[in-house]
Structures are given as structure tokens and as C-alpha cells.
Design a protein around this motif. Sequence first.
Motif, PDB file in Angstrom:
ATOM      1  N   ILE A  51      -3.133  36.290   1.471  1.00 24.54           N
ATOM      2  CA  ILE A  51      -3.721  37.491   0.867  1.00 24.54           C
ATOM      3  C   ILE A  51      -4.300  38.399   1.958  1.00 24.54           C
ATOM      4  CG2 ILE A  51      -5.635  38.315  -0.563  1.00 24.54           C
ATOM      5  CD1 ILE A  51      -5.122  35.868  -2.370  1.00 24.54           C
ATOM      6  N   ASP A  52      -4.884  37.803   3.001  1.00 27.24           N
ATOM      7  CA  ASP A  52      -5.456  38.583   4.102  1.00 27.24           C
ATOM      8  C   ASP A  52      -4.390  39.163   5.025  1.00 27.24           C
ATOM      9  OD1 ASP A  52      -8.000  38.142   3.200  1.00 27.24           O
ATOM     10  OD2 ASP A  52      -8.395  36.457   4.564  1.00 27.24           O
ATOM     11  N   GLY A  53      -3.122  38.797   4.788  1.00 27.04           N
ATOM     12  CA  GLY A  53      -2.029  39.367   5.571  1.00 27.04           C
ATOM     13  C   GLY A  53      -1.620  38.544   6.775  1.00 27.04           C
ATOM     14  N   ALA A  54      -1.977  37.275   6.812  1.00 22.84           N
ATOM     15  CA  ALA A  54      -1.601  36.421   7.946  1.00 22.84           C
ATOM     16  C   ALA A  54      -0.129  36.027   7.829  1.00 22.84           C
ATOM     17  CB  ALA A  54      -2.466  35.170   7.971  1.00 22.84           C
ATOM     18  N   SER A  55       0.552  36.049   8.959  1.00 24.83           N
ATOM     19  CA  SER A  55       1.952  35.620   8.978  1.00 24.83           C
ATOM     20  C   SER A  55       2.015  34.092   8.956  1.00 24.83           C
ATOM     21  CB  SER A  55       2.647  36.150  10.235  1.00 24.83           C
ATOM     22  OG  SER A  55       2.109  35.529  11.393  1.00 24.83           O
ATOM     23  N   ARG A  56       3.226  33.561   8.829  1.00 25.84           N
ATOM     24  CA  ARG A  56       3.400  32.100   8.830  1.00 25.84           C
ATOM     25  C   ARG A  56       2.917  31.487  10.148  1.00 25.84           C
ATOM     26  NH1 ARG A  56       4.698  29.379   4.117  1.00 25.84           N
ATOM     27  NH2 ARG A  56       6.096  30.661   2.903  1.00 25.84           N
ATOM     28  N   LEU A  57       3.217  32.168  11.234  1.00 27.81           N
ATOM     29  CA  LEU A  57       2.797  31.670  12.543  1.00 27.81           C
ATOM     30  C   LEU A  57       1.276  31.671  12.668  1.00 27.81           C
ATOM     31  CD1 LEU A  57       3.662  30.651  15.323  1.00 27.81           C
ATOM     32  CD2 LEU A  57       3.738  33.024  16.079  1.00 27.81           C
ATOM     33  N   GLN A  58       0.630  32.710  12.183  1.00 25.81           N
ATOM     34  CA  GLN A  58      -0.826  32.767  12.216  1.00 25.81           C
ATOM     35  C   GLN A  58      -1.441  31.702  11.315  1.00 25.81           C
ATOM     36  OE1 GLN A  58      -1.237  36.882  11.109  1.00 25.81           O
ATOM     37  NE2 GLN A  58      -1.695  37.507  13.226  1.00 25.81           N
ATOM     38  N   GLN A  59      -0.837  31.454  10.164  1.00 30.30           N
ATOM     39  CA  GLN A  59      -1.325  30.389   9.282  1.00 30.30           C
ATOM     40  C   GLN A  59      -1.209  29.035   9.969  1.00 30.30           C
ATOM     41  OE1 GLN A  59       0.658  30.500   5.492  1.00 30.30           O
ATOM     42  NE2 GLN A  59       0.125  32.647   5.137  1.00 30.30           N
ATOM     43  N   PHE A  60      -0.087  28.825  10.628  1.00 30.13           N
ATOM     44  CA  PHE A  60       0.098  27.558  11.345  1.00 30.13           C
ATOM     45  C   PHE A  60      -0.932  27.413  12.451  1.00 30.13           C
ATOM     46  CE2 PHE A  60       2.033  25.120  14.820  1.00 30.13           C
ATOM     47  CZ  PHE A  60       2.270  23.927  14.160  1.00 30.13           C
ATOM     48  N   ARG A  61      -1.133  28.495  13.210  1.00 28.86           N
ATOM     49  CA  ARG A  61      -2.038  28.437  14.360  1.00 28.86           C
ATOM     50  C   ARG A  61      -3.501  28.300  13.960  1.00 28.86           C
ATOM     51  NH1 ARG A  61      -3.547  33.227  18.287  1.00 28.86           N
ATOM     52  NH2 ARG A  61      -4.711  32.062  19.834  1.00 28.86           N
ATOM     53  N   HIS A  62      -3.923  28.978  12.912  1.00 29.39           N
ATOM     54  CA  HIS A  62      -5.340  29.029  12.574  1.00 29.39           C
ATOM     55  C   HIS A  62      -5.747  28.091  11.439  1.00 29.39           C
ATOM     56  CE1 HIS A  62      -6.125  32.302  15.326  1.00 29.39           C
ATOM     57  NE2 HIS A  62      -5.065  32.934  14.852  1.00 29.39           N
TER      58      HIS A  62
END
Length: 113
Positions: A14-25
Motif C-alpha cells: 500500500i505504501d508503494g514498496a516494490s518486491r525488492l524493497q519488501q524483500f530487503r526491508h
Amino acid sequence: LQAIPRDLFEAAEIDGASRLQQFRHITVPSMRHVFMITVMLSTVFTSTSIVVVHILTNGAPANRTEILPNFAYNLAIGSGRLGIGSAVNLVFLPFLVIFIILITRRMLQNRSV
């Protein structure tokens, strides 16, 4: 991976995070304890296992793949120097114990936070 709450991924999406950002964070920090336990067990098993290196390469070429247990084995059995071979393992043991203690303390420290 199933232990990570799905709500975190939905909120990140919902905050606009990409798949890579979700994986990283989200995924990597949530799996940190699993990674540390894997590193600790892998280090212990590798540092005490002579089988893989001995069967595959026996330290060749030019002893580039030789690990400490293989070196101790070659000293003790190959050269007939049993005392030196066992001393190599005994000198290495405190370093292995210190490594395990440090990783365990770090895991427990992160758990309490």
C-alpha cells in the motif's frame, strides 16, 4: 517465511514498496535469526567435517581447498605426527567456541530488543 505476518507485506505494498524493497526491508530482517543459526551450524559442521574435502580434492590443487580438519588429518595420519595433528584441532577448538558464543549472544541481544 510463513511466520512473517502477511500484514507487513500488505502495508508495504500500500505504501508503494516494490518486491525488492519488501524483500530487503521485511523478509531479510524477519529471517535474521534463521540466517544466524544457519551460519553457526554450517560453520560447526564445516569445521569438523573432513569427508567432503578429503573425498573430492584431498586439498589439491596445491592445498588450496584444504581446511583445518583436513590439515590435521594429513599431519596425523599422512605424516605419522599424531601429536601435532591433535594439537591443531585443540588449538582451533577455542576459536570455534568463541565464534559460537558471539553468534549466540548476538541472537539473544536482538531477541530482547
